[in-house]
Design a protein around this motif. Structure first.
Motif, PDB file in Angstrom:
ATOM      1  N   ALA A   1       0.836  -1.205   0.000  1.00  0.00           N
ATOM      2  CA  ALA A   1       0.000   0.000   0.000  1.00  0.00           C
ATOM      3  C   ALA A   1       0.873   1.258   0.000  1.00  0.00           C
ATOM      4  O   ALA A   1       0.575   2.227  -0.704  1.00  0.00           O
ATOM      5  CB  ALA A   1      -0.934  -0.002   1.210  1.00  0.00           C
ATOM      6  N   ALA A   2       1.966   1.231   0.770  1.00  0.00           N
ATOM      7  CA  ALA A   2       2.870   2.380   0.811  1.00  0.00           C
ATOM      8  C   ALA A   2       3.560   2.561  -0.541  1.00  0.00           C
ATOM      9  O   ALA A   2       3.715   3.697  -1.014  1.00  0.00           O
ATOM     10  CB  ALA A   2       3.897   2.208   1.922  1.00  0.00           C
ATOM     11  N   LEU A   3       3.978   1.462  -1.158  1.00  0.00           N
ATOM     12  CA  LEU A   3       4.590   1.556  -2.490  1.00  0.00           C
ATOM     13  C   LEU A   3       3.616   2.175  -3.489  1.00  0.00           C
ATOM     14  O   LEU A   3       4.013   2.952  -4.345  1.00  0.00           O
ATOM     15  CB  LEU A   3       5.023   0.169  -2.982  1.00  0.00           C
ATOM     16  N   ALA A   4       2.349   1.827  -3.370  1.00  0.00           N
ATOM     17  CA  ALA A   4       1.336   2.337  -4.301  1.00  0.00           C
ATOM     18  C   ALA A   4       1.150   3.852  -4.178  1.00  0.00           C
ATOM     19  O   ALA A   4       0.651   4.486  -5.106  1.00  0.00           O
ATOM     20  CB  ALA A   4       0.007   1.622  -4.084  1.00  0.00           C
ATOM     21  N   THR A   5       1.568   4.443  -3.049  1.00  0.00           N
ATOM     22  CA  THR A   5       1.429   5.895  -2.877  1.00  0.00           C
ATOM     23  C   THR A   5       2.555   6.668  -3.557  1.00  0.00           C
ATOM     24  O   THR A   5       2.447   7.872  -3.742  1.00  0.00           O
ATOM     25  CB  THR A   5       1.409   6.291  -1.380  1.00  0.00           C
ATOM     26  N   LEU A   6       3.633   5.970  -3.900  1.00  0.00           N
ATOM     27  CA  LEU A   6       4.785   6.651  -4.510  1.00  0.00           C
ATOM     28  C   LEU A   6       4.536   6.947  -5.984  1.00  0.00           C
ATOM     29  O   LEU A   6       3.873   6.164  -6.668  1.00  0.00           O
ATOM     30  CB  LEU A   6       6.037   5.777  -4.405  1.00  0.00           C
TER      31      LEU A   6
ATOM     32  N   LYS B   1      12.254   6.363  -0.589  1.00  0.00           N
ATOM     33  CA  LYS B   1      12.393   5.892   0.792  1.00  0.00           C
ATOM     34  C   LYS B   1      11.745   6.865   1.767  1.00  0.00           C
ATOM     35  O   LYS B   1      11.087   6.445   2.721  1.00  0.00           O
ATOM     36  CB  LYS B   1      13.866   5.677   1.132  1.00  0.00           C
ATOM     37  N   ARG B   2      11.925   8.169   1.515  1.00  0.00           N
ATOM     38  CA  ARG B   2      11.269   9.167   2.380  1.00  0.00           C
ATOM     39  C   ARG B   2       9.750   9.046   2.271  1.00  0.00           C
ATOM     40  O   ARG B   2       9.032   9.141   3.264  1.00  0.00           O
ATOM     41  CB  ARG B   2      11.724  10.575   2.020  1.00  0.00           C
ATOM     42  N   GLY B   3       9.268   8.814   1.037  1.00  0.00           N
ATOM     43  CA  GLY B   3       7.830   8.649   0.844  1.00  0.00           C
ATOM     44  C   GLY B   3       7.296   7.418   1.558  1.00  0.00           C
ATOM     45  O   GLY B   3       6.218   7.448   2.161  1.00  0.00           O
ATOM     46  N   LEU B   4       8.060   6.322   1.505  1.00  0.00           N
ATOM     47  CA  LEU B   4       7.644   5.106   2.222  1.00  0.00           C
ATOM     48  C   LEU B   4       7.632   5.349   3.724  1.00  0.00           C
ATOM     49  O   LEU B   4       6.712   4.907   4.424  1.00  0.00           O
ATOM     50  CB  LEU B   4       8.588   3.938   1.899  1.00  0.00           C
ATOM     51  N   THR B   5       8.655   6.030   4.224  1.00  0.00           N
ATOM     52  CA  THR B   5       8.723   6.324   5.656  1.00  0.00           C
ATOM     53  C   THR B   5       7.501   7.128   6.078  1.00  0.00           C
ATOM     54  O   THR B   5       6.861   6.831   7.097  1.00  0.00           O
ATOM     55  CB  THR B   5      10.022   7.093   5.990  1.00  0.00           C
ATOM     56  N   ALA B   6       7.157   8.126   5.288  1.00  0.00           N
ATOM     57  CA  ALA B   6       5.988   8.950   5.611  1.00  0.00           C
ATOM     58  C   ALA B   6       4.700   8.133   5.540  1.00  0.00           C
ATOM     59  O   ALA B   6       3.837   8.241   6.417  1.00  0.00           O
ATOM     60  CB  ALA B   6       5.906  10.149   4.656  1.00  0.00           C
ATOM     61  N   ALA B   7       4.586   7.288   4.511  1.00  0.00           N
ATOM     62  CA  ALA B   7       3.367   6.491   4.346  1.00  0.00           C
ATOM     63  C   ALA B   7       3.217   5.457   5.455  1.00  0.00           C
ATOM     64  O   ALA B   7       2.094   5.085   5.820  1.00  0.00           O
ATOM     65  CB  ALA B   7       3.374   5.799   2.981  1.00  0.00           C
ATOM     66  N   LEU B   8       4.337   4.982   5.984  1.00  0.00           N
ATOM     67  CA  LEU B   8       4.287   3.943   7.020  1.00  0.00           C
ATOM     68  C   LEU B   8       4.385   4.499   8.437  1.00  0.00           C
ATOM     69  O   LEU B   8       4.262   3.733   9.398  1.00  0.00           O
ATOM     70  CB  LEU B   8       5.403   2.915   6.787  1.00  0.00           C
ATOM     71  N   SER B   9       4.610   5.812   8.564  1.00  0.00           N
ATOM     72  CA  SER B   9       4.749   6.385   9.904  1.00  0.00           C
ATOM     73  C   SER B   9       3.459   6.184  10.684  1.00  0.00           C
ATOM     74  O   SER B   9       2.367   6.234  10.162  1.00  0.00           O
ATOM     75  CB  SER B   9       5.089   7.871   9.816  1.00  0.00           C
ATOM     76  N   GLY B  10       3.631   5.913  11.926  1.00  0.00           N
ATOM     77  CA  GLY B  10       2.475   5.683  12.789  1.00  0.00           C
ATOM     78  C   GLY B  10       1.960   4.262  12.765  1.00  0.00           C
ATOM     79  O   GLY B  10       1.052   3.926  13.506  1.00  0.00           O
TER      80      GLY B  10
END
Length: 196
Positions: A131-136, A176-185
């Motif tokens: 799901a996080a990859l799909a946001t990139l 990687k920054r985008g994944l970190t943001a998408a997975l934060s929390g």
């Protein structure tokens, strides 16, 4: 330093198999197919998130490889790099056309040694990553998947995506920054302890 075998040896071996296939050697075709197809499928699945689409992409990439085999010029490109580039382009085409990505259709690997809770947690992690990859953005997704999930070098990725090494580094870092943001929390929900 790359711990993988010599790229020149890989290039020569794949090119030799492709030349043997072009000359009618069925065994060479089987060997090259057995080596390349799972890797191409895996890359397509990670980018598209859809098994059927990934199978179609891997199959199309192999068909294109077989068609170009008689005209292959050994030494110009690595066979696997050429095939990854075809997969990257096919995935980009599908994503541009708005191919739907069905995360529920992704089969999870089953490890018989894991508990049901462990398997559920693994599945949640895979789903969260997909799901996080799909946001990139598509180019960042391609770079991150090729670098961190497929283990390719920046040089190989640059060749596949048709960009410079600096662009690959930038795409990967932003991804990687985008994944970190998408997975934060989600750290606690995914069962990761706070390890500093």
């Amino acid at each position: 330093m790359d711990a993988r075998p010599s790229h020149q040896a890989d290039r020569d071996a794949d090119a030799a198999l492709l030349a043997r296939y072009a000359a009618g050697d069925v065994v060479a075709a089987r060997l090259l197919t057995a080596d390349l197809t799972p890797r191409l499928y895996s890359h397509a699945l990670r980018v598209l998130g859809n098994e059927a689409a990934a199978q179609d992409v891997a199959q199309e990439a192999m068909l294109r490889l077989w068609k170009i085999a008689p005209r292959w010029r050994a030494g110009e490109a690595k066979v696997s790099t050429w095939a990854y580039r075809v997969v990257a382009n096919l995935c980009s085409d599908l994503l541009r056309k708005g191919a739907s990505v069905d995360l529920d259709a992704i089969a999870e690997p089953v490890d018989p040694g894991r508990s049901a809770q462990g398997l559920m947690q693994d599945a949640a992690r895979v789903d969260a990553l997909q799901a996080a990859l799909a946001t990139l953005p598509e180019r960042q997704r391609q770079a991150v998947v090729l670098r961190h999930l497929e283990g390719l070098s920046n040089t190989e990725i640059a060749e596949i995506l048709g960009v410079g090494i600096e662009a690959v580094e930038s795409l990967t870092a932003r991804g990687k920054r985008g994944l970190t943001a998408a997975l934060s929390g989600q750290k606690a929900a995914l069962g990761f302890e706070d390890d500093g």
